[in-house]
Every structure is written in C-alpha cells, then in structure tokens.
Design a protein around this motif. Structure first.
Motif, PDB file in Angstrom:
ATOM      1  N   PHE A  66       0.828  -1.214   0.000  1.00 28.22           N
ATOM      2  CA  PHE A  66       0.000   0.000   0.000  1.00 28.22           C
ATOM      3  C   PHE A  66       0.862   1.265   0.000  1.00 28.22           C
ATOM      4  CE2 PHE A  66      -2.385   3.338   2.254  1.00 28.22           C
ATOM      5  CZ  PHE A  66      -3.463   3.454   1.394  1.00 28.22           C
ATOM      6  N   LYS A  67       1.825   1.355   0.916  1.00 32.68           N
ATOM      7  CA  LYS A  67       2.665   2.546   0.989  1.00 32.68           C
ATOM      8  C   LYS A  67       3.474   2.780  -0.284  1.00 32.68           C
ATOM      9  CE  LYS A  67       3.192   3.007   5.997  1.00 32.68           C
ATOM     10  NZ  LYS A  67       4.154   3.033   7.130  1.00 32.68           N
ATOM     11  N   PRO A  68       4.144   1.747  -0.829  1.00 32.08           N
ATOM     12  CA  PRO A  68       4.849   1.963  -2.101  1.00 32.08           C
ATOM     13  C   PRO A  68       3.923   2.420  -3.227  1.00 32.08           C
ATOM     14  CG  PRO A  68       5.630  -0.037  -1.065  1.00 32.08           C
ATOM     15  CD  PRO A  68       4.455   0.416  -0.253  1.00 32.08           C
ATOM     16  N   MET A  69       2.690   1.918  -3.266  1.00 29.96           N
ATOM     17  CA  MET A  69       1.736   2.345  -4.289  1.00 29.96           C
ATOM     18  C   MET A  69       1.391   3.819  -4.123  1.00 29.96           C
ATOM     19  SD  MET A  69      -0.746  -1.025  -4.376  1.00 29.96           S
ATOM     20  CE  MET A  69      -1.995  -0.244  -5.408  1.00 29.96           C
ATOM     21  N   ILE A  70       1.200   4.255  -2.892  1.00 30.09           N
ATOM     22  CA  ILE A  70       0.922   5.671  -2.634  1.00 30.09           C
ATOM     23  C   ILE A  70       2.124   6.524  -3.052  1.00 30.09           C
ATOM     24  CG2 ILE A  70       0.499   7.400  -0.834  1.00 30.09           C
ATOM     25  CD1 ILE A  70      -1.921   5.687  -1.527  1.00 30.09           C
ATOM     26  N   GLY A  71       3.334   6.046  -2.754  1.00 28.16           N
ATOM     27  CA  GLY A  71       4.538   6.770  -3.157  1.00 28.16           C
ATOM     28  C   GLY A  71       4.645   6.908  -4.661  1.00 28.16           C
ATOM     29  N   ALA A  72       4.314   5.843  -5.397  1.00 28.39           N
ATOM     30  CA  ALA A  72       4.361   5.882  -6.860  1.00 28.39           C
ATOM     31  C   ALA A  72       3.345   6.868  -7.419  1.00 28.39           C
ATOM     32  CB  ALA A  72       4.101   4.482  -7.416  1.00 28.39           C
ATOM     33  N   LEU A  73       2.137   6.858  -6.879  1.00 28.80           N
ATOM     34  CA  LEU A  73       1.106   7.791  -7.334  1.00 28.80           C
ATOM     35  C   LEU A  73       1.492   9.233  -7.003  1.00 28.80           C
ATOM     36  CD1 LEU A  73      -2.109   5.799  -6.351  1.00 28.80           C
ATOM     37  CD2 LEU A  73      -1.229   6.215  -8.660  1.00 28.80           C
ATOM     38  N   PHE A  74       2.130   9.425  -5.857  1.00 28.43           N
ATOM     39  CA  PHE A  74       2.589  10.759  -5.464  1.00 28.43           C
ATOM     40  C   PHE A  74       3.595  11.300  -6.474  1.00 28.43           C
ATOM     41  CE2 PHE A  74       5.996  13.175  -3.360  1.00 28.43           C
ATOM     42  CZ  PHE A  74       5.282  14.279  -2.910  1.00 28.43           C
TER      43      PHE A  74
END
Length: 334
Positions: free
Chosen positions: A65-73
């Motif tokens: 979840f956190k890496p996905m949020i980082g990628a979208l950011f």
C-alpha cells in the motif's frame, strides 16, 4: 563509483544502444522493420507486466500500500515540478505540457535496464516494483492534460506566465473521451495492466508457460530493442541541439532531481536499497511510448522533436549510462 559506471557503460545493453546512435549519426542504412520494432515493444510491455503480476501475487495489499501511494505521489508531483521549472525557462505552454507529460511518465526500457543492472550487482529488490511501473505510467499524462485544460479554460490563452494559472476549475468535465482513452487505454498501459492482472490472477501457475519466452529471453530481446532505440535517439539528437543549451541542460539535470526525489520517496515508504533505486529510476526517466501517444492526439501543437528528442536523445542515454548507477549510489547513501 567509477568502477560501477565503467561496468554499466560496458554492459551489452549500453554498448548496443551506443552502436545504434553511431549508426544513425554516420547515416548507416541500418534500420529495423516497423513490424519488428512494434513487436519488440509489445514483448517488453508484456514481459514486465506479467513478471510484475506474478511477483505481486506473493504479497498482501497491506505490504504494497505505501509503495503504491509513493508511486502515485511521484506520478502527480513530477509533472507539476516540470511545469514550474519550464515556467522560468519561458517555454510556451503546449511544449511545456508535452515535456511535463513525458518526464512525469516513465521509461519502461530504462526500468528494464535498471533491473538488469541490479541483478548484475547482486542487489535484491521488491518483486512488486514491476506493478509500480503501471501506476506511474498514466497519472502524469492525466495531470498534464488537466493542467492544460485548467489554463486554457480559465485564461483563454496559452501563456505559462498567466497569473490565473492556479485557479481551480468549477467543473470537472475537462477531459474528452479521446484524451481519457489515449491516457488510460493506450497500448502501453493496456498491455502493462492486462499482463499484470493476468500474472496476478494466475500466480506461480503461469511460470512454466511464460518463463521460456518472457523471462529467460528478456535480456536478449532488450539488447535488440536498445539497438533500435539507439537508431531513433541518434536521429533525433540534431533536433534537440536546435532548441538551445537550456533544453539540453533540462534533459540532463531534471533526471537527477526527479531521480533523487524518487529514491527519497522510495526510502520513506520502506523500500529496500534495490527498490528505492528502482523508484529513483522510474522518477528520473522519461516516457517515449505512452506519453507521446497521448500527446499526439490531445496536444497536437506540442513539437515532438522537443519532447521525444529530449527523452530519447538526452535523458534516455544519460540514465542508461550514468543515471542508473547514480540512483543506486544515492539509495545506498540514504
């Protein structure tokens, strides 16, 4: 550090890319049939997508979840940073949007070369990183086109220096169906997402069938593709030079800025050294497949020799030869 750079420069993928550039600069009659070039692109998209899906099947949603949020950011912030930089370079709006979409999106081949680099170094990385490639492919294109609509609808002009640039629109109906189709359902995103979903659904049961073609032969096919990319990049180098030193510096320095930001975000969301380095590679790369496909129909006034010339002729070879090991060193330092 110097040893790492020399090893990367002497790898087969880099040397064949350089061979393609030399062939183009010296007007060689070497060229790839259009069908073969298209086939190599499709192969790489499927290979990266399906490997990412298979690897992603090993992880829970909570762990990614956190890496996905980082990628979208990163996919959202980088195009805005690009526009901010180009504002001070006095770039016209349409070409600025073209560069924002191109540099906010990612280069799948650069990512593939980075994977080969990490494997050569014996550095592990999270298997779900291939899935993040998909997440960073489209947001920058959508954000850039939205920003274009915001400016045009609120100012009625194509000046990047308008004081009304920051106005929020009163309506969200700013995209037409063609823009959305090119950004979300273009061949690059469609193949990546589709292959990822197939790999995720089948998991390890897909390995016996896909391994001989899409895993074992990946590095060899990447060499062919980079030879072709070298031909294209070499042909576009003179076009980039015509637009001045500022654009050349933009193509060399922004990858370092965005790549460093990507490494920092990767570390912040808990990625390993290899994973953070790959996040840096994704952030520091520039698209020459998905973004140009969307720009061709939605921003026809943007000059392809600028956004394609910079991404293919400057940023792509820079990342291939020096950027990848630099992001890796930054990840180790962080």
């Amino acid at each position: 550090m110097s040893d790492m750079l020399s090893q990367n420069l002497l790898s087969p993928v880099v040397l064949f890319f350089v061979l393609g550039i030399l062939a183009a600069l010296f007007k060689s009659d070497l060229k790839f049939p259009s069908g073969l070039s298209e086939g190599l692109s499709i192969y790489l998209l499927i290979a990266i997508g399906i490997k990412g899906g298979i690897e992603l099947s090993h992880y829970s949603l909570a762990s990614v979840f956190k890496p996905m949020i980082g990628a979208l950011f990163l996919g959202t912030v980088i195009p805005l940073l690009t526009l901010f930089i180009l504002r001070f370079m006095k770039m016209d709006l349409k070409n600025a949007i073209g560069l924002a979409a191109t540099y906010g999106s990612i280069s799948i081949v650069t990512y593939g070369a980075a994977i080969s680099f990490l494997e050569k170094e014996g550095t592990a990385y999270e298997g779900f990183m291939n899935a993040l490639v998909v997440l960073m492919e489209s947001p920058a294109i959508l954000v850039s086109l939205l920003f274009l609509k915001l400016i045009e609808n609120n100012t009625g002009e194509s000046s990047l220096f308008s004081k009304k640039v920051g106005i929020i629109p009163s309506s969200i109906g700013l995209f037409d169906k063609e823009v959305l189709r090119e950004s979300v359902f273009g061949k690059s995103v469609l193949l990546l997402v589709g292959s990822l979903v197939i790999g995720l659904a089948l998991g390890e049961s897909a390995v016996p069938m896909v391994k001989p073609l899409f895993i074992d032969l990946y590095s060899s096919v990447l060499i062919l593709f980079l030879l072709n990319m070298g031909l294209t990049a070499g042909a576009r180098l003179p076009e980039v030079k015509k637009h001045g030193v500022k654009l050349l510096l933009f193509g060399l320095l922004t990858p370092l800025l965005f790549g460093s930001l990507g490494v920092l975000v990767g570390s912040a969301v808990g990625l390993s050294i290899g994973g953070a380095a790959l996040m840096g590679v994704l952030a520091g790369s520039a698209s020459y497949i998905a973004a140009p496909a969307a720009l061709k129909t939605s921003v026809p006034d943007a000059n392809p020799s600028i956004y394609l010339g910079l991404s293919l002729g400057v940023t792509f070879p820079f990342n291939l030869m020096a950027g990848i090991p630099l992001y890796y060193e930054i990840a180790k330092w962080v």
